[in-house]
Design an enzyme around this catalytic site. Structure first.
Site, PDB file in Angstrom:
ATOM      1  N   HIS A 100      -1.894 -11.649  -7.408  1.00  0.00           N
ATOM      2  CA  HIS A 100      -2.131 -11.665  -8.853  1.00  0.00           C
ATOM      3  C   HIS A 100      -2.523 -13.072  -9.311  1.00  0.00           C
ATOM      4  O   HIS A 100      -3.175 -13.222 -10.345  1.00  0.00           O
ATOM      5  CB  HIS A 100      -0.874 -11.240  -9.613  1.00  0.00           C
ATOM      6  CG  HIS A 100      -0.466  -9.823  -9.380  1.00  0.00           C
ATOM      7  ND1 HIS A 100       0.319  -9.455  -8.313  1.00  0.00           N
ATOM      8  CD2 HIS A 100      -0.745  -8.687 -10.067  1.00  0.00           C
ATOM      9  CE1 HIS A 100       0.512  -8.145  -8.362  1.00  0.00           C
ATOM     10  NE2 HIS A 100      -0.118  -7.653  -9.403  1.00  0.00           N
ATOM     11  N   ASP A 107      -7.655  -2.733  -4.801  1.00  0.00           N
ATOM     12  CA  ASP A 107      -6.563  -3.124  -5.694  1.00  0.00           C
ATOM     13  C   ASP A 107      -7.221  -3.598  -6.998  1.00  0.00           C
ATOM     14  O   ASP A 107      -8.460  -3.679  -7.099  1.00  0.00           O
ATOM     15  CB  ASP A 107      -5.717  -4.219  -5.032  1.00  0.00           C
ATOM     16  CG  ASP A 107      -4.310  -4.297  -5.601  1.00  0.00           C
ATOM     17  OD1 ASP A 107      -4.039  -3.692  -6.663  1.00  0.00           O
ATOM     18  OD2 ASP A 107      -3.463  -4.975  -4.981  1.00  0.00           O
TER      19      ASP A 107
END
Length: 335
Positions: A182, A251
């Site tokens: 992230h 993702d």
């Protein structure tokens, strides 16, 4: 249809979203906490997405793992255990752990199906490694590959029995990453022989309907590109060595592990061999950009998508949610 999954920005669709989703025809949608208030509101939202699209088997995704990753939260919905709980039970009673994981997944599916959600981003098949980033951590099903595979198989089975498709993630394995994708791009320097540990659960569950990539560079395979953007890893490792031929999603393309603008990331991922580009943040400019750069979904990818959703046609366990949870908790108490 374009090979992308988009997300609304709030609890209801805006007029602009309604028009854009109708015109762009994405492969499906993913929901987050910003899209969720209560059962009635969530069911209205999923019903509207289905009506807008016209597909009864529309993929509507959510990250509802249990533990610290849960978009549907208490007090409206109950908390669920994380992956480590089933790993701990497996240490004492393997058969009980497998059954508990299956019952837990069935209960999750019953809860999701009630509000019109058809796909859960679960199970994690990442093999937990000492010293790695805690972004996986207690979400993992363990550090022994075949234990991870056995529990993962039970989760897929339980979700499907309850009428929800599962997604194995994060192929070809996020367990060694030292950084949180992230926030940054991890580079795994392990040699090929060590990475066989990471591949093993995915190979054991190669017949899964859907898989999600990881934004991790594996220097043994492709030192230049993360798996999501690497045709070498997608073809040689995921499709050939692992033998996964189901629907391959990226993702979230907004993660800081990737560089460049989001539409360019989507185009590169699909060009590399991903079937679907996953865009999670509901930013209209990014979604329009993705729609503009992607060609219509290929026949192969569309067949994979339809085949995945066909697995839950007519599914739906008749057992009550509370019964499934009670049976699960009785088994987890053994640990």
């Amino acid at each position: 249809m374009i090979p992308a999954i988009f997300s609304p920005s709030g609890l209801t669709l805006t007029d602009d979203e309604r028009a854009f989703f109708r015109d762009s025809d994405p492969a499906g949608y993913i929901l987050f906490g910003r899209n969720i208030a209560n059962r009635e509101q969530l069911r209205r939202l999923t019903d509207e997405l289905r009506a807008l699209d016209g597909r009864a088997n529309l993929p509507i995704l959510i990250d509802q793992e249990g533990g610290r990753v849960a978009r549907m939260k208490s007090p409206e919905w109950p908390d669920f255990p994380n992956g480590a709980a089933f790993d701990a039970l497996y240490e004492r009673a393997p058969a009980s752990a497998i059954e508990a994981a299956r019952l837990n997944a069935m209960a999750l599916a019953v809860m999701l199906a009630e509000v019109g959600i058809t796909v859960d981003c679960l199970p994690l098949l990442d093999v937990r490694q000492p010293g790695a980033s805690d972004v996986i951590g207690d979400r993992a099903l363990g550090s022994e590959p075949m234990r991870v595979a056995a529990l993962g198989r039970a989760i897929l089975s339980g979700l499907q029995a309850g009428g929800v498709v599962g997604i194995v993630k994060h192929i070809p394995g996020h367990g060694r990453a030292l950084l949180d994708t992230h926030k940054a791009l991890p580079v795994v320097e392990a040699p090929d022989r060590d990475l066989q540990t990471d591949l093993a659960p995915f190979a054991a569950l190669r017949d899964a309907a859907m898989a999600m990539t990881c934004h991790v560079v594996f220097s043994a395979w492709d030192p230049e590109r993360p798996a999501t953007l690497s045709p070498i890893i997608i073809d040689s490792v995921i499709r050939q060595r692992i033998g996964f031929h189901g629907l391959l999603l990226t993702d979230d393309l907004d993660m800081q592990a990737l560089s460049g603008d989001v539409p360019s990331r989507a185009a590169a991922a699909v060009a590399a061999g991903c079937d679907i580009a996953l865009n999670c943040w509901g930013k209209m400019d990014d979604m329009i950009g993705i729609a503009n750069v992607l060609d219509p979904i290929s026949e192969v990818s569309r067949a994979r998508l339809d085949g995945a959703m066909d697995r839950i046609a007519g599914a739906g366990d008749s057992r009550a949610f509370d019964t499934l949870v009670d049976q699960r908790d009785a088994l987890l108490a053994i640990a």
